[in-house]
Enzyme design. Sequence first.
Site, PDB file in Angstrom:
ATOM      1  N   ASP A 174      -4.563 -13.376   4.290  1.00  0.00           N
ATOM      2  CA  ASP A 174      -5.894 -12.824   4.547  1.00  0.00           C
ATOM      3  C   ASP A 174      -7.027 -13.263   3.618  1.00  0.00           C
ATOM      4  OD1 ASP A 174      -4.556 -11.287   2.664  1.00  0.00           O
ATOM      5  OD2 ASP A 174      -4.641  -9.427   3.813  1.00  0.00           O
ATOM      6  N   ASP A 197      -2.434 -11.059  -1.813  1.00  0.00           N
ATOM      7  CA  ASP A 197      -3.044 -10.508  -0.607  1.00  0.00           C
ATOM      8  C   ASP A 197      -4.508 -10.209  -0.923  1.00  0.00           C
ATOM      9  OD1 ASP A 197      -1.939  -8.997   2.109  1.00  0.00           O
ATOM     10  OD2 ASP A 197      -3.699  -8.002   1.267  1.00  0.00           O
ATOM     11  N   HIS A 207       0.820  -1.225   0.000  1.00  0.00           N
ATOM     12  CA  HIS A 207       0.000   0.000   0.000  1.00  0.00           C
ATOM     13  C   HIS A 207       0.851   1.271   0.000  1.00  0.00           C
ATOM     14  CE1 HIS A 207      -3.465  -2.491   0.424  1.00  0.00           C
ATOM     15  NE2 HIS A 207      -3.215  -2.837   1.689  1.00  0.00           N
ATOM     16  N   HIS A 229      -6.128  -7.637  -0.260  1.00  0.00           N
ATOM     17  CA  HIS A 229      -6.268  -6.223  -0.583  1.00  0.00           C
ATOM     18  C   HIS A 229      -5.465  -5.890  -1.834  1.00  0.00           C
ATOM     19  CE1 HIS A 229      -6.692  -6.551   3.899  1.00  0.00           C
ATOM     20  NE2 HIS A 229      -7.834  -6.001   3.566  1.00  0.00           N
TER      21      HIS A 229
END
Length: 279
Positions: free
Chosen positions: A211, A134, A96, A136
């Site tokens: 995740d 991931d 990120h 995200h």
Amino acid sequence: MEKYSRLRDLVGELPNLFLIEAPAASDTQLLYAHDPSYLLRVVNGSLSEAEQKEIGFPWSEKMVERSRRSAGATIAAAKTAMQEGISGNLAGGTHHAYRNRGSGFCVFNDAAVAARTLQKEINSKLKIAIIDLDVHQGNGTASILQHDSSIFTLSMHGENNFPFQKEVSDLDYGLQDGCDDQTYLQTLNECLDQLDSRFKPDFVIYLAGADPHEDDRLGRLKITKEGMRLRDETVFQYGLDQNIPIAFSMAGGYGKEIASTVEIHFQTIQTALQFQMRY
């Protein structure tokens, strides 16, 4: 943070595996992917309150050191993988982080830094794919590398999950909430087929987030532990079939019980070790 020490303790007991202390990424290496003024603000502690809030934790000297070593470990894993086939970072996956700001618990973008470092320090013609699994989207990675045709960004993530404003990767696939093993693995194979037909990488950096697992508090997907193992196996088999070295990092994982996240990460390490012995 506790998951990292727990994982380290488990991995330390595995035979045929070598643990090496993470080196710190240099300023020069970090600047391959980050803006000089941002790096300076991180290093000298002049990040604004708003910048620290977006990152998600306050500035400290230890924060800077850990962030350097998280990126440095992915660099070291990438260089080791060039020699041995597979190597991993027990942390990392800080996707990120943008060129000029941190976000979502990410200060420096280790995958982008490592990819550029390989090209600068090992082979300037290296074609690198970043396979981000991931849950995200790797928004910072996509943004940093959007105009770099030598690095292919692939992100397979939860469509309705953070970040809610997505960036454009070279290949994005947004999964719906509740996605199961069969759909997930079928989609992954389709994405890898596209990667191979469109790019044909010489090297892979793999973000093996825990995740997507069904017990993750933030994931929203329904991937079983066996599904997660098959996911890792699919990526490592792709590398083996194409004779492509793979460096991997742990990325996210926020289990309702911390032990479940550690188990998923540990399973990734065990799977990687099985494949490393076949390279």
